[in-house]
Design an enzyme around this catalytic site. Structure first.
Site, PDB file in Angstrom:
ATOM      1  N   ASP A 161     -10.850   5.531  -3.490  1.00 13.77           N
ATOM      2  CA  ASP A 161     -10.786   4.349  -4.374  1.00 13.77           C
ATOM      3  C   ASP A 161     -12.155   3.700  -4.442  1.00 13.77           C
ATOM      4  OD1 ASP A 161     -10.269   1.425  -2.538  1.00 13.77           O
ATOM      5  OD2 ASP A 161     -10.874   3.343  -1.709  1.00 13.77           O
ATOM      6  N   HIS A 200       3.235  -6.466   5.556  1.00 14.34           N
ATOM      7  CA  HIS A 200       2.604  -7.183   4.436  1.00 14.34           C
ATOM      8  C   HIS A 200       3.670  -7.962   3.664  1.00 14.34           C
ATOM      9  CE1 HIS A 200      -1.402  -5.564   4.871  1.00 14.34           C
ATOM     10  NE2 HIS A 200      -0.893  -4.362   5.027  1.00 14.34           N
ATOM     11  N   ASP A 234      -7.208   5.394   6.582  1.00 11.25           N
ATOM     12  CA  ASP A 234      -7.514   4.821   5.269  1.00 11.25           C
ATOM     13  C   ASP A 234      -6.866   3.449   5.117  1.00 11.25           C
ATOM     14  OD1 ASP A 234      -6.416   4.208   2.474  1.00 11.25           O
ATOM     15  OD2 ASP A 234      -8.076   5.539   2.075  1.00 11.25           O
ATOM     16  N   PHE A 274      -7.728   8.107   0.501  1.00 12.23           N
ATOM     17  CA  PHE A 274      -7.453   7.904  -0.923  1.00 12.23           C
ATOM     18  C   PHE A 274      -8.708   7.359  -1.599  1.00 12.23           C
ATOM     19  CE2 PHE A 274      -3.638   8.731   0.981  1.00 12.23           C
ATOM     20  CZ  PHE A 274      -3.243   7.740   1.863  1.00 12.23           C
TER      21      PHE A 274
HETATM   22  N1  LIG Z   1      -7.997   3.827  -0.225  1.00 18.47           N
HETATM   23  C1  LIG Z   1      -7.106   2.869  -0.430  1.00 18.47           C
HETATM   24  N2  LIG Z   1      -7.101   2.242  -1.621  1.00 18.47           N
HETATM   25  C2  LIG Z   1      -6.182   1.264  -1.793  1.00 18.47           C
HETATM   26  C3  LIG Z   1      -5.261   0.879  -0.820  1.00 18.47           C
HETATM   27  C4  LIG Z   1      -4.495  -0.172  -1.385  1.00 18.47           C
HETATM   28  C5  LIG Z   1      -3.411  -0.967  -0.735  1.00 18.47           C
HETATM   29  N3  LIG Z   1      -2.614  -0.192   0.163  1.00 18.47           N
HETATM   30  C6  LIG Z   1      -1.774  -0.985   1.027  1.00 18.47           C
HETATM   31  C7  LIG Z   1      -0.779  -0.130   1.670  1.00 18.47           C
HETATM   32  C8  LIG Z   1      -1.069   0.087   2.938  1.00 18.47           C
HETATM   33  C9  LIG Z   1      -2.297  -0.590   3.320  1.00 18.47           C
HETATM   34  O1  LIG Z   1      -2.073  -1.274   4.530  1.00 18.47           O
HETATM   35  C10 LIG Z   1      -2.569  -1.553   2.187  1.00 18.47           C
HETATM   36  O2  LIG Z   1      -2.038  -2.809   2.543  1.00 18.47           O
HETATM   37  C11 LIG Z   1      -4.967  -0.368  -2.674  1.00 18.47           C
HETATM   38  N4  LIG Z   1      -5.965   0.492  -2.866  1.00 18.47           N
HETATM   39  C12 LIG Z   1      -6.856   0.647  -4.019  1.00 18.47           C
HETATM   40  O3  LIG Z   1      -7.875  -0.348  -3.865  1.00 18.47           O
HETATM   41  C13 LIG Z   1      -8.214  -0.876  -5.136  1.00 18.47           C
HETATM   42  C14 LIG Z   1      -7.733  -2.296  -5.167  1.00 18.47           C
HETATM   43  O4  LIG Z   1      -8.617  -3.018  -4.316  1.00 18.47           O
HETATM   44  P1  LIG Z   1      -8.662  -4.606  -4.513  1.00 18.47           P
HETATM   45  O5  LIG Z   1      -9.056  -4.854  -5.966  1.00 18.47           O
HETATM   46  O6  LIG Z   1      -9.683  -5.072  -3.522  1.00 18.47           O
HETATM   47  O7  LIG Z   1      -7.252  -5.117  -4.232  1.00 18.47           O
HETATM   48  C15 LIG Z   1      -7.456  -0.053  -6.160  1.00 18.47           C
HETATM   49  O8  LIG Z   1      -8.203   1.094  -6.470  1.00 18.47           O
HETATM   50  C16 LIG Z   1      -6.228   0.362  -5.364  1.00 18.47           C
HETATM   51  O9  LIG Z   1      -5.641   1.537  -5.874  1.00 18.47           O
HETATM   52  C17 LIG Z   1      -5.279   1.560   0.427  1.00 18.47           C
HETATM   53  O10 LIG Z   1      -4.492   1.299   1.358  1.00 18.47           O
HETATM   54  N5  LIG Z   1      -6.226   2.543   0.566  1.00 18.47           N
END
Ligand SMILES: Nc1nc2c(c(CN[C@H]3C=C[C@H](O)[C@@H]3O)cn2[C@@H]2O[C@H](COP(=O)(O)O)[C@@H](O)[C@H]2O)c(=O)[nH]1
Length: 368
Positions: free
Chosen positions: A271, A81, A340, A269
């Site tokens: 979210d 990324h 995830d 996680f």
């Molecule tokens: N379950 C889960 N939640 C994640 C991520 C990530 C980013 N992780 C990076 C690292 C490795 C991965 O490859 C991703 O590139 C952010 N979030 C959550 O999403 C929300 C933001 O959403 P939006 O407003 O659409 O950008 C916010 O609650 C944020 O805490 C994840 O990976 N898993």
């Protein structure tokens, strides 16, 4: 002849008593549990507004497995990324700690043109990426935003400076800025007082255990204590504590600051983004009242029954997907964290393509 109390080594006495009675506790109990999976199962067993479809979970598992294989999706994907740090250094550990202290609640009621956005590297970044961009921009400007000693110095690290760091390219400000500042102030105080000013020392203390590090973060920092009550029982999600450990693991490729012998114990996680993908795969199905509420983009209070069910069912759903994948492909190196990450990235790709699923649920909190 009695020994004066001042000459009694009470710690030694306590140690000897525990050794003799077999109640000796290891310094860093390796078998610490986060109880997130148990919480998720309890919620699914006792909730009535969110159902899991076994038929669709089995199909989704094969689809996700094939797609991850085709993309060669692995921990290496994390560093690909554009905005994620690439160096495997202590500075990157500090960056990830800062990032996951603030990694919550980026959703906006505004449209894509007017929502909070950060300008960096000639692009406008929104959502999670706006956070990463703001941190990278601050470092480029010479602001030590990843340093705990900086966070506790309210003179230099003032609210005005925070507003500058998180300045928007639009008229909408970053949501929950006061809460984000409070997270850094609290973390700065704890890390400076107990860990010599660097989160790397907290990682050392966890002694290569992902679950121990998650539990330590939740125990010592209230801003990671993502715990709620559902149907009379405490339920743990620990979303940001878990994703912090997973980000370290992925960034460092399971080595150095990312080496954890129990990384597979982490759950999904919980979210607001990944549940959207799970519903688009029909793995999660909502009761009519909850579905109408989400479609109407109405708020769902943090810690409410509906919110706990959405989060708990998502965690349990990814666990079911993980088990289905491993049942068919026992040798594949896949865990809940990697599934995830894949589901989040896929959700963002689908969003960029304009794929219209159910809107994500709207809860405003510091937990995710
Ligand atoms: N379950 C889960 N939640 C994640 C991520 C990530 C980013 N992780 C990076 C690292 C490795 C991965 O490859 C991703 O590139 C952010 N979030 C959550 O999403 C929300 C933001 O959403 P939006 O407003 O659409 O950008 C916010 O609650 C944020 O805490 C994840 O990976 N898993």
């Amino acid at each position: 002849m009695s020994v004066p109390d001042s000459e009694i080594d009470h710690d030694l006495l306590a140690f000897m008593r525990q050794a003799l009675t077999g109640t000796l506790q290891p310094k860093n109990p390796q078998k610490l549990k986060t109880y997130v999976l148990e919480s998720a199962q309890y919620i699914v067993d006792n909730g009535i507004d969110v159902a899991l479809s076994r038929e669709h979970i089995v199909k989704a598992a094969e689809h996700i497995y094939s797609a991850m294989q085709a993309k060669q999706y692995s921990t290496d994907t994390w560093s690909i990324h554009e905005l994620h740090p690439k160096a495997k250094t202590r500075e990157t550990v500090d960056f990830i700690f800062t990032m996951d202290l603030l990694n919550f609640s980026f959703w906006s009621e505004m449209d894509v043109e007017t929502r909070f956005a950060v300008e960096y590297n000639g692009k406008r970044w929104t959502g999670y990426w706006s956070l990463v961009a703001a941190l990278q921009r601050a470092l480029d400007e010479g602001i030590p935003i990843t340093c705990p000693y900086f966070w506790v110095d309210e003179q230099i690290c003032s609210e005005e400076l925070f507003k500058h760091i998180f300045r928007s390219a639009t008229d909408e400000d970053i949501p929950l800025l006061p809460e984000r500042i409070a997270c850094l102030r609290e973390a700065g105080q704890v890390v400076c007082e107990r860990y010599d000013g660097t989160f790397a020392n907290m990682i050392d203390e966890a002694d290569f255990s992902a679950t121990a590090l998650v539990v330590m973060l939740a125990d010592e920092l209230s801003c990671f204590r993502d715990e709620h009550v559902f149907e009379g029982r405490r339920v743990n999600f620990y979303k940001r504590a878990q994703i912090l450990v997973a980000d370290l693991w992925a960034c460092f490729g399971g080595e150095s600051f990312g080496e954890f012998h129990d990384i597979d114990e982490l759950t999904m996680f919980a979210d607001y983004r990944v549940p959207v993908t799970l519903t688009m795969l029909h793995c999660l199905q909502f009761g009519p009242k909850l579905e109408a509420h989400i479609k109407a983009k109405k708020m769902i209070p943090s810690g409410s029954s509906w919110e706990c069910q959405l989060r708990g069912a998502s965690v349990w759903c990814v666990e079911m997907i993980r088990r289905e994948i491993l049942k068919r492909h026992p040798k594949v190196n896949i865990n809940a964290a990697l599934i995830d990450f894949y589901l989040y990235d896929t959700a963002k790709e689908m969003e960029a393509l304009g794929a219209e699923g159910l809107p994500h649920h709207r809860t405003r909190s510091i937990w995710y």
